[in-house]
Structure formats: C-alpha cells, structure tokens
Design a protein around this motif. Structure first.
Motif, PDB file in Angstrom:
ATOM      1  N   PHE A 177      11.733  -0.162 -19.425  1.00 47.84           N
ATOM      2  CA  PHE A 177      10.862  -0.137 -20.598  1.00 47.84           C
ATOM      3  C   PHE A 177      11.524  -0.819 -21.801  1.00 47.84           C
ATOM      4  O   PHE A 177      10.863  -1.526 -22.557  1.00 47.84           O
ATOM      5  N   GLN A 178      12.825  -0.631 -21.932  1.00 43.86           N
ATOM      6  CA  GLN A 178      13.538  -1.308 -23.010  1.00 43.86           C
ATOM      7  C   GLN A 178      13.576  -2.812 -22.766  1.00 43.86           C
ATOM      8  O   GLN A 178      13.543  -3.604 -23.712  1.00 43.86           O
ATOM      9  N   LYS A 179      13.615  -3.208 -21.494  1.00 43.17           N
ATOM     10  CA  LYS A 179      13.586  -4.636 -21.176  1.00 43.17           C
ATOM     11  C   LYS A 179      12.272  -5.265 -21.606  1.00 43.17           C
ATOM     12  O   LYS A 179      12.238  -6.414 -22.058  1.00 43.17           O
ATOM     13  N   LEU A 180      11.180  -4.522 -21.476  1.00 45.03           N
ATOM     14  CA  LEU A 180       9.893  -5.000 -21.976  1.00 45.03           C
ATOM     15  C   LEU A 180       9.926  -5.144 -23.495  1.00 45.03           C
ATOM     16  O   LEU A 180       9.473  -6.155 -24.052  1.00 45.03           O
ATOM     17  N   VAL A 181      10.458  -4.142 -24.162  1.00 39.98           N
ATOM     18  CA  VAL A 181      10.565  -4.185 -25.614  1.00 39.98           C
ATOM     19  C   VAL A 181      11.405  -5.373 -26.061  1.00 39.98           C
ATOM     20  O   VAL A 181      11.068  -6.075 -27.025  1.00 39.98           O
ATOM     21  N   ASP A 182      12.504  -5.631 -25.342  1.00 39.54           N
ATOM     22  CA  ASP A 182      13.437  -6.709 -25.699  1.00 39.54           C
ATOM     23  C   ASP A 182      12.968  -8.087 -25.242  1.00 39.54           C
ATOM     24  O   ASP A 182      13.729  -9.060 -25.318  1.00 39.54           O
ATOM     25  N   LYS A 183      11.758  -8.170 -24.719  1.00 41.62           N
ATOM     26  CA  LYS A 183      11.137  -9.431 -24.296  1.00 41.62           C
ATOM     27  C   LYS A 183      11.878 -10.103 -23.141  1.00 41.62           C
ATOM     28  O   LYS A 183      11.828 -11.321 -22.974  1.00 41.62           O
ATOM     29  N   ALA A 185      10.935  -9.332 -20.179  1.00 46.57           N
ATOM     30  CA  ALA A 185       9.804  -9.415 -19.260  1.00 46.57           C
ATOM     31  C   ALA A 185       8.545  -9.228 -20.084  1.00 46.57           C
ATOM     32  O   ALA A 185       8.602  -8.803 -21.255  1.00 46.57           O
ATOM     33  N   ASP A 186       7.399  -9.556 -19.495  1.00 46.55           N
ATOM     34  CA  ASP A 186       6.136  -9.478 -20.228  1.00 46.55           C
ATOM     35  C   ASP A 186       5.277  -8.282 -19.837  1.00 46.55           C
ATOM     36  O   ASP A 186       4.614  -7.690 -20.687  1.00 46.55           O
ATOM     37  N   VAL A 187       5.270  -7.947 -18.546  1.00 45.27           N
ATOM     38  CA  VAL A 187       4.329  -6.945 -18.034  1.00 45.27           C
ATOM     39  C   VAL A 187       5.005  -6.074 -16.987  1.00 45.27           C
ATOM     40  O   VAL A 187       5.749  -6.570 -16.129  1.00 45.27           O
ATOM     41  N   MET A 188       4.732  -4.787 -17.071  1.00 49.87           N
ATOM     42  CA  MET A 188       5.042  -3.872 -15.978  1.00 49.87           C
ATOM     43  C   MET A 188       3.728  -3.292 -15.483  1.00 49.87           C
ATOM     44  O   MET A 188       2.955  -2.735 -16.269  1.00 49.87           O
ATOM     45  N   ILE A 189       3.458  -3.432 -14.213  1.00 48.63           N
ATOM     46  CA  ILE A 189       2.312  -2.762 -13.606  1.00 48.63           C
ATOM     47  C   ILE A 189       2.774  -1.372 -13.177  1.00 48.63           C
ATOM     48  O   ILE A 189       3.754  -1.227 -12.440  1.00 48.63           O
ATOM     49  N   THR A 190       2.086  -0.350 -13.657  1.00 45.39           N
ATOM     50  CA  THR A 190       2.480   1.011 -13.312  1.00 45.39           C
ATOM     51  C   THR A 190       1.260   1.916 -13.340  1.00 45.39           C
ATOM     52  O   THR A 190       0.151   1.491 -13.668  1.00 45.39           O
ATOM     53  N   ASP A 191       1.457   3.172 -12.997  1.00 44.83           N
ATOM     54  CA  ASP A 191       0.360   4.128 -13.043  1.00 44.83           C
ATOM     55  C   ASP A 191      -0.006   4.425 -14.493  1.00 44.83           C
ATOM     56  O   ASP A 191       0.862   4.474 -15.377  1.00 44.83           O
ATOM     57  N   ALA A 192      -1.279   4.660 -14.728  1.00 44.78           N
ATOM     58  CA  ALA A 192      -1.753   4.928 -16.087  1.00 44.78           C
ATOM     59  C   ALA A 192      -1.024   6.113 -16.704  1.00 44.78           C
ATOM     60  O   ALA A 192      -0.706   6.108 -17.899  1.00 44.78           O
ATOM     61  N   HIS A 201       6.982   7.002 -26.291  1.00 45.01           N
ATOM     62  CA  HIS A 201       8.422   6.944 -26.511  1.00 45.01           C
ATOM     63  C   HIS A 201       8.897   5.547 -26.891  1.00 45.01           C
ATOM     64  O   HIS A 201      10.003   5.381 -27.400  1.00 45.01           O
ATOM     65  N   TYR A 202       8.054   4.559 -26.630  1.00 42.79           N
ATOM     66  CA  TYR A 202       8.354   3.175 -27.021  1.00 42.79           C
ATOM     67  C   TYR A 202       7.149   2.647 -27.794  1.00 42.79           C
ATOM     68  O   TYR A 202       6.221   2.081 -27.225  1.00 42.79           O
ATOM     69  N   PRO A 203       7.138   2.835 -29.125  1.00 43.69           N
ATOM     70  CA  PRO A 203       5.970   2.486 -29.944  1.00 43.69           C
ATOM     71  C   PRO A 203       5.539   1.026 -29.846  1.00 43.69           C
ATOM     72  O   PRO A 203       4.377   0.712 -30.150  1.00 43.69           O
ATOM     73  N   LYS A 204       6.433   0.140 -29.436  1.00 45.91           N
ATOM     74  CA  LYS A 204       6.078  -1.273 -29.322  1.00 45.91           C
ATOM     75  C   LYS A 204       5.343  -1.594 -28.020  1.00 45.91           C
ATOM     76  O   LYS A 204       4.864  -2.714 -27.834  1.00 45.91           O
TER      77      LYS A 204
END
Length: 259
Positions: A177-183, A185-192, A201-204
């Motif tokens: 999740f921090q890797k997404l925040v830090d750009k 990666a662009d997308v994580m596909i996960t369960d809703a 927990h990650y407002p961005k």
C-alpha cells in the motif's frame, strides 16, 4: 435365511464403520488433542495480521479464538502463504484456514469451504487523483498500467485472467500500500473489503467503485475436504455466531478502526 444372515452382517459392521468415521473427523481430533490448528497468512488486514511482537490480530483471528472457545481448546497458529495454502490444507496441517479467504473453484478442488461469510469482489485500489483513470477493465488492461499484487492469491489470478496486458509486479501484502502511495505502482486489484479498510489508513488511496466490483466474490473459511462432521460443526458455530450478533460485533470493531 441368506437374507437374514446378510442383514445381520451389515448391522454388525455399522458400529465399526461409525466409529471409524467419527475418529477420522477433525472434530474428534481437535477435541482429543485439545488444540485447533488454524492456518493463516498474517498479511491481510482487517482479517489477519501478524504483529511485530509475534501475536496475530484481525476479524478472523478473533473468530478463530471464538471457534476454539466453543470447543474448549486452544489455538495453534500455523503460518502459511497464499500460494502454499491449498497444499498445506491437503497435507493435513490445517484443521481450518481463516483470514479473508476467497472462495474459488480451484481451491474447492483441494478443500471444502464452510458456509459463506460475506459477499465481496475485486476492485481497483489507486491513488485518489487517478480514480477516474482506472474505472474499467479496458482502462486497466494496458501495458502502461503498473499493477502490483501479492504472489499466489486470487488478486494475482484476476490480473492474469482479466488484465494480461498490464505490467505486473509482485510484492508482499504489507508494504504494497505504501508502494502505491509512493507511486512505485499505479493499481492494486484487491477485494472491496480490504480496499475500504486500507483507504482509511492511507488517505491518499481510494477504493474504486466498491459497490460495483469487477468480479463477484465470496469469503468463507477453508476446511479439509470430505469431512462432513467437521463442516457441520463449523457451519453451526458460524450460524450461531451470526444469529447472536457476535460475528457482526467483531466485524464492526475492526471496520470502525481509524488511525
């Protein structure tokens, strides 16, 4: 006379068969050994998470403790990965597997599932400024889209089957999740359910269309295959947990948590 002898033979065989069937059940084994082997990955909030002090926490961790209490036994945590989970179950290392497990036909080939816990589904988790950019499979299934997933689970499987043109990188399910925040990666596909929890927990980060998933899904506890007595017990325990409100109380405690 032959029919009478045949019937007597069948009747005499029934107690031995019933005894063998009972002792082969995980229900009987758990009661005899006084412990419940719970396989869990420890990397999937809000369901299962292994803290730095070596203790587990999460919705399904609390439910595992509830199941053990109903049997008057202790919990024995068995660490597994998403990739190894079906084989660990087939090898007999788990009395039950818990921790946000999605029901799939591939997993059903090696294990059984208890009754459904909740409906869920795959959605994109992205940086909030990119929500409109990643709404559909067509928008996601492009070489320019950097996808990131934990190895061996249903998220990775979804990417391979639905987004083969995307650029996929694998990661652990804690730092992802921090890797997404830090750009990175662009997308994580996960369960809703996970996306909704993590965006708190990650407002961005924002969950994209959580009420309209890209793929229908269900969550359930995984059980050893062909053990009817054990499945019936777990299903009844789960039914009573929901009927009394215990399950809903545990879920609300975790989904209401904010940093």
């Amino acid at each position: 006379m032959k029919k009478v002898l045949y019937s007597l033979a069948l009747l005499s065989a029934l107690p031995a068969f019933a005894k063998a069937d009972t002792t082969s059940s995980h229900l009987e084994r758990v009661l005899q050994k006084g412990s419940l082997n719970v396989c869990t990955t420890g990397d999937y909030k809000p369901y299962t998470f292994l803290k730095e002090n070596g203790e587990y926490e999460g919705i399904d961790i609390a439910m595992a403790q509830s199941l053990a209490a109903s049997l008057d036994v202790k919990v024995n945590w068995v660490p597994v990965t998403w990739k190894s989970l079906p084989d660990e179950m087939s090898a007999g290392h788990c009395d039950i597997a818990m921790g946000g497990i999605s029901v799939t036909l591939k997993r059903q080939q090696k294990a059984w599932f208890a009754n459904m816990l909740d409906q869920d589904g795959k959605i994109p988790l992205v940086r909030c400024e990119n929500v409109r950019q990643y709404q559909t499979v067509e928008q996601l299934n492009r070489p320019s889209v950097r996808l990131i997933e934990p190895a061996g689970g249903t998220n990775e499987a979804f990417v391979h089957s639905h987004l083969p043109k995307g650029t996929l990188a694998l990661s652990d399910n804690v730092t992802i999740f921090q890797k997404l925040v830090d750009k990175k990666a662009d997308v994580m596909i996960t369960d809703a359910s996970e996306a909704l929890y993590q965006q708190k927990h990650y407002p961005k980060l924002c969950a994209v269309n959580p009420k309209k998933p890209l793929q229908y899904g269900e969550k359930a506890y995984m059980l050893p295959r062909d053990d009817v007595s054990w499945k019936m017990y777990v299903d009844q325990w789960l039914h009573l947990s929901k009927a009394t409100g215990e399950y809903q109380k545990i879920v609300s405690q975790w989904l209401a948590v904010k940093k």
